[in-house]
Design a protein around this motif. Structure first.
Motif, PDB file in Angstrom:
ATOM      1  N   VAL A  50      86.125 -47.969 -57.141  1.00  0.00           N
ATOM      2  CA  VAL A  50      85.306 -49.101 -56.713  1.00  0.00           C
ATOM      3  C   VAL A  50      85.401 -50.213 -57.754  1.00  0.00           C
ATOM      4  O   VAL A  50      85.324 -49.971 -58.953  1.00  0.00           O
ATOM      5  N   GLY A  51      85.624 -51.423 -57.287  1.00  0.00           N
ATOM      6  CA  GLY A  51      85.775 -52.566 -58.178  1.00  0.00           C
ATOM      7  C   GLY A  51      87.210 -52.887 -58.528  1.00  0.00           C
ATOM      8  O   GLY A  51      87.480 -53.915 -59.152  1.00  0.00           O
ATOM      9  N   ALA A  52      88.147 -52.024 -58.107  1.00  0.00           N
ATOM     10  CA  ALA A  52      89.556 -52.259 -58.449  1.00  0.00           C
ATOM     11  C   ALA A  52      90.094 -53.470 -57.699  1.00  0.00           C
ATOM     12  O   ALA A  52      89.746 -53.737 -56.558  1.00  0.00           O
TER      13      ALA A  52
ATOM     14  N   VAL B 222      91.370 -55.098 -52.887  1.00  0.00           N
ATOM     15  CA  VAL B 222      90.090 -55.145 -53.589  1.00  0.00           C
ATOM     16  C   VAL B 222      89.223 -54.032 -53.008  1.00  0.00           C
ATOM     17  O   VAL B 222      88.961 -54.006 -51.795  1.00  0.00           O
ATOM     18  N   VAL B 223      88.783 -53.114 -53.847  1.00  0.00           N
ATOM     19  CA  VAL B 223      88.064 -51.927 -53.394  1.00  0.00           C
ATOM     20  C   VAL B 223      86.569 -52.110 -53.643  1.00  0.00           C
ATOM     21  O   VAL B 223      86.149 -52.583 -54.694  1.00  0.00           O
ATOM     22  N   HIS B 224      85.758 -51.733 -52.654  1.00  0.00           N
ATOM     23  CA  HIS B 224      84.311 -51.875 -52.788  1.00  0.00           C
ATOM     24  C   HIS B 224      83.623 -50.732 -52.040  1.00  0.00           C
ATOM     25  O   HIS B 224      84.281 -49.775 -51.620  1.00  0.00           O
TER      26      HIS B 224
ATOM     27  N   PRO C 212      82.574 -45.670 -47.038  1.00  0.00           N
ATOM     28  CA  PRO C 212      83.108 -45.232 -48.333  1.00  0.00           C
ATOM     29  C   PRO C 212      84.569 -45.634 -48.501  1.00  0.00           C
ATOM     30  O   PRO C 212      85.383 -45.507 -47.583  1.00  0.00           O
ATOM     31  N   GLY C 213      84.895 -46.142 -49.690  1.00  0.00           N
ATOM     32  CA  GLY C 213      86.282 -46.459 -49.989  1.00  0.00           C
ATOM     33  C   GLY C 213      86.844 -47.634 -49.231  1.00  0.00           C
ATOM     34  O   GLY C 213      88.061 -47.736 -49.050  1.00  0.00           O
ATOM     35  N   HIS C 214      85.993 -48.529 -48.771  1.00  0.00           N
ATOM     36  CA  HIS C 214      86.450 -49.714 -48.049  1.00  0.00           C
ATOM     37  C   HIS C 214      87.300 -50.575 -48.988  1.00  0.00           C
ATOM     38  O   HIS C 214      87.039 -50.660 -50.176  1.00  0.00           O
ATOM     39  N   LEU C 215      88.332 -51.191 -48.431  1.00  0.00           N
ATOM     40  CA  LEU C 215      89.134 -52.130 -49.208  1.00  0.00           C
ATOM     41  C   LEU C 215      89.421 -53.370 -48.377  1.00  0.00           C
ATOM     42  O   LEU C 215      89.330 -53.360 -47.154  1.00  0.00           O
TER      43      LEU C 215
ATOM     44  N   ALA D 281      80.363 -60.296 -53.385  1.00  0.00           N
ATOM     45  CA  ALA D 281      80.677 -61.006 -54.633  1.00  0.00           C
ATOM     46  C   ALA D 281      82.122 -60.760 -55.055  1.00  0.00           C
ATOM     47  O   ALA D 281      82.828 -61.680 -55.490  1.00  0.00           O
ATOM     48  N   ALA D 282      82.584 -59.508 -54.925  1.00  0.00           N
ATOM     49  CA  ALA D 282      83.964 -59.185 -55.305  1.00  0.00           C
ATOM     50  C   ALA D 282      84.962 -59.901 -54.402  1.00  0.00           C
ATOM     51  O   ALA D 282      85.987 -60.421 -54.863  1.00  0.00           O
ATOM     52  N   LEU D 283      84.669 -59.949 -53.101  1.00  0.00           N
ATOM     53  CA  LEU D 283      85.588 -60.609 -52.177  1.00  0.00           C
ATOM     54  C   LEU D 283      85.577 -62.119 -52.385  1.00  0.00           C
ATOM     55  O   LEU D 283      86.616 -62.776 -52.299  1.00  0.00           O
TER      56      LEU D 283
END
Length: 287
Positions: free
Chosen positions: A124-126, A141-143, A148-151, A197-199
Motif C-alpha cells: 500500500v502506498g507504492a 499506484v497501490v492503495h 483490498p489491494g486496489h491499484l 490523496a495518492a491518486l
C-alpha cells in the motif's frame, strides 16, 4: 474501442458502463486492463485488438471484484498482473465471485477466472513501474480504497482509476467481501481519503489530463479530472456527517436530506449508499 490519448484506448461494456483500457506500445505490444463484461464482449475485444495488428503482452486487474478479473483464451496466455493483496483477497472469496460472474455474465471459462500474477513489489502506498512484458511507461499506484489491494494505472497522461472517481457511482467503501462486516477494514473512510490523496498526487506528478473510471464516462481535461476528486471528497464528507446523525426513521429519507449527490438518483447507487451509511453508523455505535 475509442482512443483517449496516444496509445491508450477504451472499450465500454453494456453492463454498468464498465470500461476496459488497452495500452499499446509502438511495437504493438498491448496491456489489457479489466476486460469485461460478457464473454461476447471480451472475445470482441480480442478480435478488435488482433484486427489492429496488436498483440496482447499482459493483462492487469485493478482490484479483486469479479467484474475486473475476467479473461478470454482469445486474449492469449499472458501474465495478468494484480497486487498480492488483491490476489489473496480473491482467493478467499473466489467461489462467491464466480457465482456472481456466472449469474450476471454467464459463459466465462472458470479456469481463467481470477488467474492472476502477483506484482513483485506492491505494498500500500507504492508507486512503481510495470515491468515487461507490459508496455513502456506504465506505473501503478497501490492503495486500500474500495477493495483490498486496489491499484490505479498511470500512463501517457492517463489515470486508469479502477472503481473510483466515477461520474455515475459515489465512492463505494470496502465494507467487507459480500457485505461481511467482520472482514471489513478498520477505517474504510480514512483509507478512501488516503487513496484519493495518492491518486491526486499522481495526477500532478505525471501531468494527467484524462481519467478513465472503472464505470462511467471518461473525464477529459484537467478541470474535469479535478472535478471528480472534488465530488468524491464532498460525498465522503457528507457521508461521514450523515453517519454521525441519528437516522430519521423513514426509509430513504437520509439520502436526499443529508447527502446531496446527483449520483444517488440511480436506485442501485442509492442502495449501496444506504448500506454503507448503515455500516458506518454501526461502527460508531458499536452494534
Amino acid at each position: 474501442m475509442r482512443q483517449v490519448a496516444a496509445g491508450v484506448w477504451v472499450a465500454t461494456a453494456e453492463i454498468w458502463t464498465s470500461n476496459t483500457v488497452v495500452v499499446v506500445d509502438d511495437d504493438g505490444a498491448a496491456l489489457v486492463v479489466d476486460p469485461g463484461i460478457t464473454p461476447t464482449e471480451v472475445d470482441g475485444l480480442a478480435a478488435a485488438v488482433a484486427a489492429r495488428g496488436w498483440r496482447v503482452a499482459a493483462g492487469l486487474a485493478t482490484h479483486p471484484h469479479w467484474d475486473h478479473v475476467l479473461w478470454s483464451a482469445a486474449l492469449g496466455d499472458v501474465p495478468r498482473f494484480a497486487t498480492p493483496t488483491a490476489i489473496a483477497a480473491l482467493a478467499g472469496d473466489v467461489e462467491r465471485g464466480w457465482q456472481e460472474a456466472s449469474s450476471a455474465a454467464p459463459g466465462h471459462d472458470r479456469a481463467l477466472f481470477g488467474a492472476l500474477t502477483p506484482l513483485g513489489s506492491a505494498p500500500v502506498g507504492a508507486d512503481v513501474p510495470l515491468v515487461p512484458p507490459a508496455p513502456r511507461g506504465c506505473r501503478v499506484v497501490v492503495h486500500e480504497a474500495h477493495a483490498p489491494g486496489h491499484l490505479a494505472l498511470v500512463t501517457r497522461g492517463v489515470l486508469v482509476a479502477g472503481d473510483m472517481l466515477s461520474d455515475q457511482e459515489v465512492p463505494l467503501l470496502d465494507v467487507g467481501p459480500g457485505g461481511d462486516r467482520a472482514r471489513a477494514p478498520l477505517d474504510p473512510l480514512g483509507g478512501y481519503r488516503r487513496a484519493l490523496a495518492a491518486l491526486e498526487d499522481a495526477v500532478a506528478r505525471y501531468d494527467v489530463a484524462v481519467l478513465v473510471p472503472g464505470h462511467g464516462a471518461v473525464a477529459v481535461g484537467r478541470d474535469a479530472v479535478a472535478a471528480r476528486f472534488t465530488a468524491d471528497r464532498a460525498y465522503l464528507h457528507a457521508l461521514e456527517q450523515a453517519a454521525a446523525q441519528p437516522p430519521s426513521g423513514h426509509a430513504g429519507c437520509d439520502v436526499p436530506r443529508t447527502v446531496p449527490d446527483e449520483r444517488l438518483a440511480d436506485r442501485w447507487v442509492a442502495g449501496e449508499h444506504a448500506a454503507q451509511l448503515d455500516f458506518l453508523r454501526a461502527r460508531l455505535t458499536g452494534r
